[in-house]
Design an enzyme around this catalytic site. Sequence first.
Site, PDB file in Angstrom:
ATOM      1  N   ASN A   7       0.876  -1.179   0.000  1.00  0.00           N
ATOM      2  CA  ASN A   7       0.000   0.000   0.000  1.00  0.00           C
ATOM      3  C   ASN A   7       0.914   1.231   0.000  1.00  0.00           C
ATOM      4  OD1 ASN A   7      -1.819   2.013   0.485  1.00  0.00           O
ATOM      5  ND2 ASN A   7      -2.679   1.119   2.358  1.00  0.00           N
ATOM      6  N   ARG A  92      -2.680  -2.217  -3.294  1.00  0.00           N
ATOM      7  CA  ARG A  92      -3.870  -1.400  -3.074  1.00  0.00           C
ATOM      8  C   ARG A  92      -3.788  -0.190  -4.013  1.00  0.00           C
ATOM      9  NH1 ARG A  92      -5.493   2.673   1.761  1.00  0.00           N
ATOM     10  NH2 ARG A  92      -7.575   3.059   0.975  1.00  0.00           N
ATOM     11  N   HIS A 181     -12.881   3.401   0.108  1.00  0.00           N
ATOM     12  CA  HIS A 181     -12.902   2.410   1.206  1.00  0.00           C
ATOM     13  C   HIS A 181     -13.665   1.148   0.799  1.00  0.00           C
ATOM     14  CE1 HIS A 181     -12.766   6.042   4.186  1.00  0.00           C
ATOM     15  NE2 HIS A 181     -11.537   5.593   3.994  1.00  0.00           N
ATOM     16  N   ARG A 242     -10.978  16.605   6.965  1.00  0.00           N
ATOM     17  CA  ARG A 242     -11.777  16.951   5.777  1.00  0.00           C
ATOM     18  C   ARG A 242     -13.171  17.412   6.176  1.00  0.00           C
ATOM     19  NH1 ARG A 242     -10.700  11.382   3.170  1.00  0.00           N
ATOM     20  NH2 ARG A 242      -8.436  11.456   3.037  1.00  0.00           N
ATOM     21  N   GLU A 385      -8.446  -4.835   5.328  1.00  0.00           N
ATOM     22  CA  GLU A 385      -8.331  -4.584   3.888  1.00  0.00           C
ATOM     23  C   GLU A 385      -7.213  -5.435   3.282  1.00  0.00           C
ATOM     24  OE1 GLU A 385      -8.495  -0.385   5.204  1.00  0.00           O
ATOM     25  OE2 GLU A 385      -9.204   0.009   3.179  1.00  0.00           O
TER      26      GLU A 385
END
Length: 404
Positions: A7, A92, A181, A242, A385
């Site tokens: 990743n 990923r 996600h 965010r 994940e």
Amino acid sequence: MKVLIINCGSSSLKYQLLDMTNETLLAKGLVERIGIEGSAITHEKTGRKDKFTLATPMEDHNDAIRHVIQALLDKDHGVVSSMDEIGAVGHRVVHAGEMYSKSVLIDKSVIKALNDCADLAPLHNPPNITGIEACQAIMPGTPMAAVFDTAFHQTIPPEAYVYAIPYEYYEKYRIRRYGFHGTSHKYVAERTADILGVNIKDLKIITCHLGNGASVTAIKRGKSLDTSMGFTPLEGLVMGTRAGDLDTAIIQFLCEKEDMSLPEIMNVLNMESGVYGLSGVSSDFRDLEQAVEAGNERAALAVKVFAHRVRFYIGAYIAIMNGVDAIVFTAGLGENSAEVRAIICNELGNLGIKLDLVKNKVRGKESVISKDDSRVAILLIPTNEELMIARDTYKLVNKLKRNV
Ligand code: AMP
């Protein structure tokens, strides 16, 4: 088969090596500050308490991958005796645009497709591609797969993914909701079906991935029907830094009032907003919870605003699916904060959603945390994940071998 999961960020790289014969984690690690002064690798072998750390200059991702391989081969902390033991690499990748709705084996056409949609995820896709190319340079014969954050959401119907701006912008630039996600939402939805012992095709699930980045997804019959992140990960929930959903007119208003450029405003919305901007304390809920206890009112407001938005999406997704059978909490905050889960689930009894405050006192462990008489099951499921990426990679590579 041993599968290496990569990743890649712009200056960091996370990795895991899994043995897919029994889905066990052999080792994991993190390379930080790639291409910046102070590069270092931290490597952990499963079952060993002390970590292996090495601070050494790493100019680029090729250097970083080389150090990962060295750590995996290390006499003391290593877990393989030769690189040939690594049967496949799973990467990923954040954005596949509308190109891929499933994981794929990487070839030249995949790299081209990822380059073609790089401007959809300028912060994420270029380092993902760099990571793939670095691995290909160092492990040229090893098959590799790309697993996309956007792929699971490709089942979202047009009425949920188009924005109400002139349609030509969708046609010209593919401006639409993509969602992110996806690997995490899919993993926890599948675990929910396993834990409840019900076929996923018979379930309506709302998955709440609440971490530093956060999103909620409506999953009906195992398929993503709507999700809160949009064209980019900026839309939807209030996040660590965010802003999430907001009236776009605020952008021009701020440009004029604060004499800021568009990139400066976007930086504010991405990096200085969310619970961090609201509280002025931190983007991390552990700090916020401490500040709330100490009586900080803005920290308390930030937590309430965060929870309000999650509740808002839960309500919307119940309407979209005409009901819900299970609500799932995952990721750093969803897995660890009993407090936030309790605020989100407070007074939803009329919707058949009843959190058990005693069962809710749990962290990071798969659990059903709803009351016995709750019509809707509430679950805590730690996301994984990397395991999803490893499973997809393993499946694709096995298929390739069968076809050769
Ligand atoms: P993630 O992005 O999934 O790694 O989640 C990271 C975020 O989870 C942190 O920024 C915190 O806001 C939150 N988090 C992690 N551990 C805890 C904890 N023990 N209590 C409350 N929040 C936590």
